[in-house]
Design an enzyme around this catalytic site. Structure first.
Site, PDB file in Angstrom:
ATOM      1  N   HIS A 266       0.880  -1.188   0.000  1.00 29.79           N
ATOM      2  CA  HIS A 266       0.000   0.000   0.000  1.00 29.79           C
ATOM      3  C   HIS A 266       0.909   1.227   0.000  1.00 29.79           C
ATOM      4  O   HIS A 266       1.748   1.384  -0.888  1.00 29.79           O
ATOM      5  CB  HIS A 266      -0.904  -0.117   1.240  1.00 29.79           C
ATOM      6  CG  HIS A 266      -2.077   0.815   1.291  1.00 29.79           C
ATOM      7  ND1 HIS A 266      -2.461   1.646   0.281  1.00 29.79           N
ATOM      8  CD2 HIS A 266      -2.988   1.053   2.304  1.00 29.79           C
ATOM      9  CE1 HIS A 266      -3.541   2.339   0.633  1.00 29.79           C
ATOM     10  NE2 HIS A 266      -3.879   2.000   1.861  1.00 29.79           N
ATOM     11  N   HIS A 307      -1.535  -2.227  -9.871  1.00 31.94           N
ATOM     12  CA  HIS A 307      -2.561  -1.697  -8.972  1.00 31.94           C
ATOM     13  C   HIS A 307      -3.765  -2.625  -8.991  1.00 31.94           C
ATOM     14  O   HIS A 307      -4.089  -3.191 -10.034  1.00 31.94           O
ATOM     15  CB  HIS A 307      -2.984  -0.284  -9.405  1.00 31.94           C
ATOM     16  CG  HIS A 307      -3.683   0.455  -8.319  1.00 31.94           C
ATOM     17  ND1 HIS A 307      -5.034   0.305  -8.080  1.00 31.94           N
ATOM     18  CD2 HIS A 307      -3.218   1.311  -7.381  1.00 31.94           C
ATOM     19  CE1 HIS A 307      -5.359   1.059  -7.043  1.00 31.94           C
ATOM     20  NE2 HIS A 307      -4.286   1.671  -6.598  1.00 31.94           N
ATOM     21  N   ASP A 365       3.063   5.739  -6.669  1.00 30.61           N
ATOM     22  CA  ASP A 365       4.210   5.655  -5.757  1.00 30.61           C
ATOM     23  C   ASP A 365       5.536   5.664  -6.502  1.00 30.61           C
ATOM     24  O   ASP A 365       6.564   6.029  -5.938  1.00 30.61           O
ATOM     25  CB  ASP A 365       4.114   4.379  -4.906  1.00 30.61           C
ATOM     26  CG  ASP A 365       3.000   4.493  -3.901  1.00 30.61           C
ATOM     27  OD1 ASP A 365       2.867   5.561  -3.304  1.00 30.61           O
ATOM     28  OD2 ASP A 365       2.247   3.518  -3.735  1.00 30.61           O
TER      29      ASP A 365
HETATM   30  N1  CMC Z   1       5.905  -6.833 -10.338  1.00 28.09           N
HETATM   31  C1  CMC Z   1       5.823  -8.050 -10.944  1.00 28.09           C
HETATM   32  N2  CMC Z   1       4.680  -8.769 -11.077  1.00 28.09           N
HETATM   33  C2  CMC Z   1       3.572  -8.228 -10.539  1.00 28.09           C
HETATM   34  C3  CMC Z   1       3.578  -6.969  -9.892  1.00 28.09           C
HETATM   35  C4  CMC Z   1       4.804  -6.266  -9.809  1.00 28.09           C
HETATM   36  N3  CMC Z   1       4.856  -5.066  -9.207  1.00 28.09           N
HETATM   37  N4  CMC Z   1       2.334  -6.678  -9.451  1.00 28.09           N
HETATM   38  C5  CMC Z   1       1.566  -7.722  -9.799  1.00 28.09           C
HETATM   39  N5  CMC Z   1       2.304  -8.674 -10.466  1.00 28.09           N
HETATM   40  C6  CMC Z   1       1.806  -9.899 -11.054  1.00 28.09           C
HETATM   41  C7  CMC Z   1       1.526 -10.931  -9.980  1.00 28.09           C
HETATM   42  O1  CMC Z   1       2.626 -11.781  -9.766  1.00 28.09           O
HETATM   43  C8  CMC Z   1       0.335 -11.685 -10.567  1.00 28.09           C
HETATM   44  O2  CMC Z   1       0.825 -12.600 -11.526  1.00 28.09           O
HETATM   45  P1  CMC Z   1       0.049 -13.991 -11.792  1.00 28.09           P
HETATM   46  O3  CMC Z   1      -1.276 -13.624 -12.382  1.00 28.09           O
HETATM   47  O4  CMC Z   1       0.933 -14.712 -12.761  1.00 28.09           O
HETATM   48  O5  CMC Z   1      -0.082 -14.667 -10.458  1.00 28.09           O
HETATM   49  C9  CMC Z   1      -0.435 -10.613 -11.325  1.00 28.09           C
HETATM   50  O6  CMC Z   1       0.534  -9.593 -11.663  1.00 28.09           O
HETATM   51  C10 CMC Z   1      -1.553  -9.984 -10.502  1.00 28.09           C
HETATM   52  O7  CMC Z   1      -1.011  -9.559  -9.262  1.00 28.09           O
HETATM   53  P2  CMC Z   1      -1.818  -9.600  -7.890  1.00 28.09           P
HETATM   54  O8  CMC Z   1      -0.870  -9.544  -6.752  1.00 28.09           O
HETATM   55  O9  CMC Z   1      -2.802 -10.736  -7.923  1.00 28.09           O
HETATM   56  O10 CMC Z   1      -2.639  -8.232  -7.994  1.00 28.09           O
HETATM   57  P3  CMC Z   1      -3.288  -7.447  -6.792  1.00 28.09           P
HETATM   58  O11 CMC Z   1      -4.362  -6.632  -7.380  1.00 28.09           O
HETATM   59  O12 CMC Z   1      -3.645  -8.363  -5.669  1.00 28.09           O
HETATM   60  O13 CMC Z   1      -2.064  -6.514  -6.268  1.00 28.09           O
HETATM   61  C11 CMC Z   1      -0.580  -4.720  -5.987  1.00 28.09           C
HETATM   62  C12 CMC Z   1      -1.909  -5.184  -6.594  1.00 28.09           C
HETATM   63  C13 CMC Z   1      -0.494  -3.198  -6.064  1.00 28.09           C
HETATM   64  C14 CMC Z   1      -0.519  -5.103  -4.499  1.00 28.09           C
HETATM   65  C15 CMC Z   1       0.581  -5.372  -6.755  1.00 28.09           C
HETATM   66  O14 CMC Z   1       0.547  -4.982  -8.096  1.00 28.09           O
HETATM   67  C16 CMC Z   1       1.945  -5.056  -6.147  1.00 28.09           C
HETATM   68  O15 CMC Z   1       2.378  -5.753  -5.209  1.00 28.09           O
HETATM   69  N6  CMC Z   1       2.651  -3.984  -6.656  1.00 28.09           N
HETATM   70  C17 CMC Z   1       3.905  -3.556  -6.092  1.00 28.09           C
HETATM   71  C18 CMC Z   1       3.638  -2.735  -4.838  1.00 28.09           C
HETATM   72  C19 CMC Z   1       3.109  -1.344  -5.163  1.00 28.09           C
HETATM   73  O16 CMC Z   1       3.628  -0.631  -6.003  1.00 28.09           O
HETATM   74  N7  CMC Z   1       2.040  -0.947  -4.415  1.00 28.09           N
HETATM   75  C20 CMC Z   1       1.463   0.393  -4.514  1.00 28.09           C
HETATM   76  C21 CMC Z   1       0.052   0.382  -5.005  1.00 28.09           C
HETATM   77  S1  CMC Z   1      -0.487   2.027  -5.482  1.00 28.09           S
HETATM   78  C22 CMC Z   1      -0.605   2.906  -4.011  1.00 28.09           C
HETATM   79  C23 CMC Z   1      -1.784   2.573  -3.220  1.00 28.09           C
HETATM   80  O17 CMC Z   1      -2.905   2.814  -3.717  1.00 28.09           O
HETATM   81  O18 CMC Z   1      -1.611   2.113  -2.080  1.00 28.09           O
END
Ligand code: CMC
Length: 436
Positions: A266, A307, A365
């Protein structure tokens, strides 16, 4: 309410369950599943991927189209035509202020920026190298011990005063966290300066050297606060609502929001972006890290990418990128090695098939971390900046929840643990592998 109904049938159910369907002013229709419990069923949705936890009139997001509206106004328009405090007023009150209302609001916030003198003593209890977010969690929760004259959540005047106090005091507390870590004296706010100028003054000024507040930096900080002001039912806002649903006071609720924001998935992502850039260390290592991010067996992720809701682009990131370019130009910073890595990483990820297919774009971010580094804000303060901007969103949602009628948040579960079992005598029990 629309005439639409959803019909649910489960094997063994005597008659199908009719579920009302609601249509909002924008966004997908919502199926009301509240009656299901009387039929002996719960819904199951870990991560709340398909669950609307409340009704709200504050912020709308269309993740597919990259749309973010506050009270109906697009974020890009607010970033161009408004400022942080005007957007705070909009989020809190639902309408833009008239000129007179704007001046009155700015005046009220300005005159609430000082904190109780005892708070300075409270800070001294923290170790000098405490993480600023750890201090923020503690100090904001402790505000309820200093301002207990306004804690009656059922009194609208108390709610308003607490909202003003929180919005006004957050930059002061944020700067105090920084000063404490540097061993420098705390700076009092200066009523001649605007909200973001005051933050620069309290962060970078000392009693012997009042800094000239660079307008480019003050504007960039105002924009960072504005772009973080609210974001619908994200993890920290949902936490504030859940905490508030028990009737807890606003300072305790916002402290809970700050704790949730701290996580790297987050608000902690902006700090994690800088840590990642430092770990990559050199442009020649970028390919290795991109390959690691794509490797399913490697937990490494590119911080600042992806995201939960935005699957096209993050509209905040678009504005933040523009601000980032402005700040780097104005400060003449183009040769910083970490910034070079960031720019190259952005380009590679935007062109890479894995990131395109999974709709992973740089989020807010990614760019905010780069701007704050350029301005000279240390990376462990990044999430504190996010928390400062987001305070108004937390308060607006907390207030909306109370005025809509409090109902304590209490999710249910799919239980997969042991059924009822006999309690064995300790001497006869086999040992087992602890799971925690
Ligand atoms: N790098 C590499 N692969 C990724 C990333 C990333 N940053 N983010 C998601 N993926 C992949 C993930 O491995 C998954 O692959 P698969 O379908 O093969 O299992 C797919 O994309 C979907 O990811 P998810 O974790 O199921 O998606 P989510 O909606 O649960 O998570 C997220 C969203 C923001 C937590 C995630 O993209 C992440 O961890 N990003 C990095 C941390 C980050 O930048 N967070 C700030 C978010 S914006 C500020 C806020 O609003 O808080």
């Amino acid at each position: 309410m629309s005439e639409k109904k959803a019909i649910l049938t489960v094997d063994g159910m005597e008659s199908p369950q009719e579920l009302p369907v609601y249509t909002g002013s924008l966004g997908p229709d919502v199926i009301d599943v509240r009656q299901l419990t009387s039929r002996g069923y719960f819904t199951y949705d870990p991560g709340f991927v398909s669950t609307a936890s409340c009704e709200s009139k504050i912020t709308y997001i269309d993740g597919g189209k990259g749309v973010l509206l506050h009270r109906g106004y697009p974020i890009e328009v607010l970033a161009e035509k408004s400022d942080y405090l005007e957007s705070c007023y909009l989020l809190l009150h639902g309408e833009l202020p008239s000129q007179g209302q704007y001046q009155e609001f700015v005046n009220i916030i300005t005159h609430h920026t000082m904190v109780h003198e005892s708070i300075a003593r409270f800070f001294r209890g923290f170790h000098y190298d405490s993480h600023p977010m750890a201090m923020m969690c503690g100090i904001v929760g402790a505000l309820s011990a200093f301002y207990h004259d306004s804690l009656d959540i059922n009194d609208s005047e108390h709610r308003v005063i607490s909202a003003h106090r929180l919005i006004a005091k957050m930059p002061t507390l944020a700067a105090m966290c920084y000063k404490h870590s540097k061993g420098q004296p705390f700076m009092y706010p200066n009523n001649k300066l605007n909200y973001s100028e005051n933050f620069v003054h309290m962060m970078f000024g000392t009693p012997c050297n009042d800094p000239d507040v660079n307008p480019v930096i003050a504007r960039a900080i105002d924009r960072i606060f504005l772009l973080h002001a609210d974001h619908e039912q994200n993890a920290s806002t949902s936490t504030v609502r859940l905490a508030g649903s028990s009737g807890a006071n606003p300072f305790a609720c916002i402290a809970a929001g700050i704790a949730t924001l701290w996580g790297p998935a987050h608000g902690g992502a902006n700090e994690a972006v800088l840590n990642m850039l430092e770990e990559i260390g050199d442009e020649k290592n970028i390919d290795t890290y991109v390959a690691r991010a794509k490797d399913k067996d490697d937990p490494f992720r590119l911080m600042g990418f992806g995201h939960r809701v935005y699957k096209n682009f993050d509209p905040r990131a678009k504005v933040m990128k523009q601000t980032c370019d402005e700040v780097l130009n104005a400060l003449g910073i183009e040769n910083d090695p970490l910034l070079k890595i960031a720019k190259r990483l952005e380009k590679i990820a935007l062109e890479d098939e894995y990131f395109i297919a999974k709709k992973l774009y740089p989020n807010v971010d990614f760019y905010s971390g780069i701007i704050m580094k350029a301005i000279g804000i240390p990376k462990d303060m990044f999430t504190v900046m996010f928390a400062t901007g987001r305070t108004v969103g937390w308060i607006a949602h907390w207030h909306e929840m109370i005025t809509d009628g409090l109902k304590i948040g209490r999710p249910r579960q799919l239980y997969t643990g042991a059924p009822v079992r006999e309690f064995p005598d300790r001497a006869t029990r086999p040992s087992h592998n602890p799971s925690f």
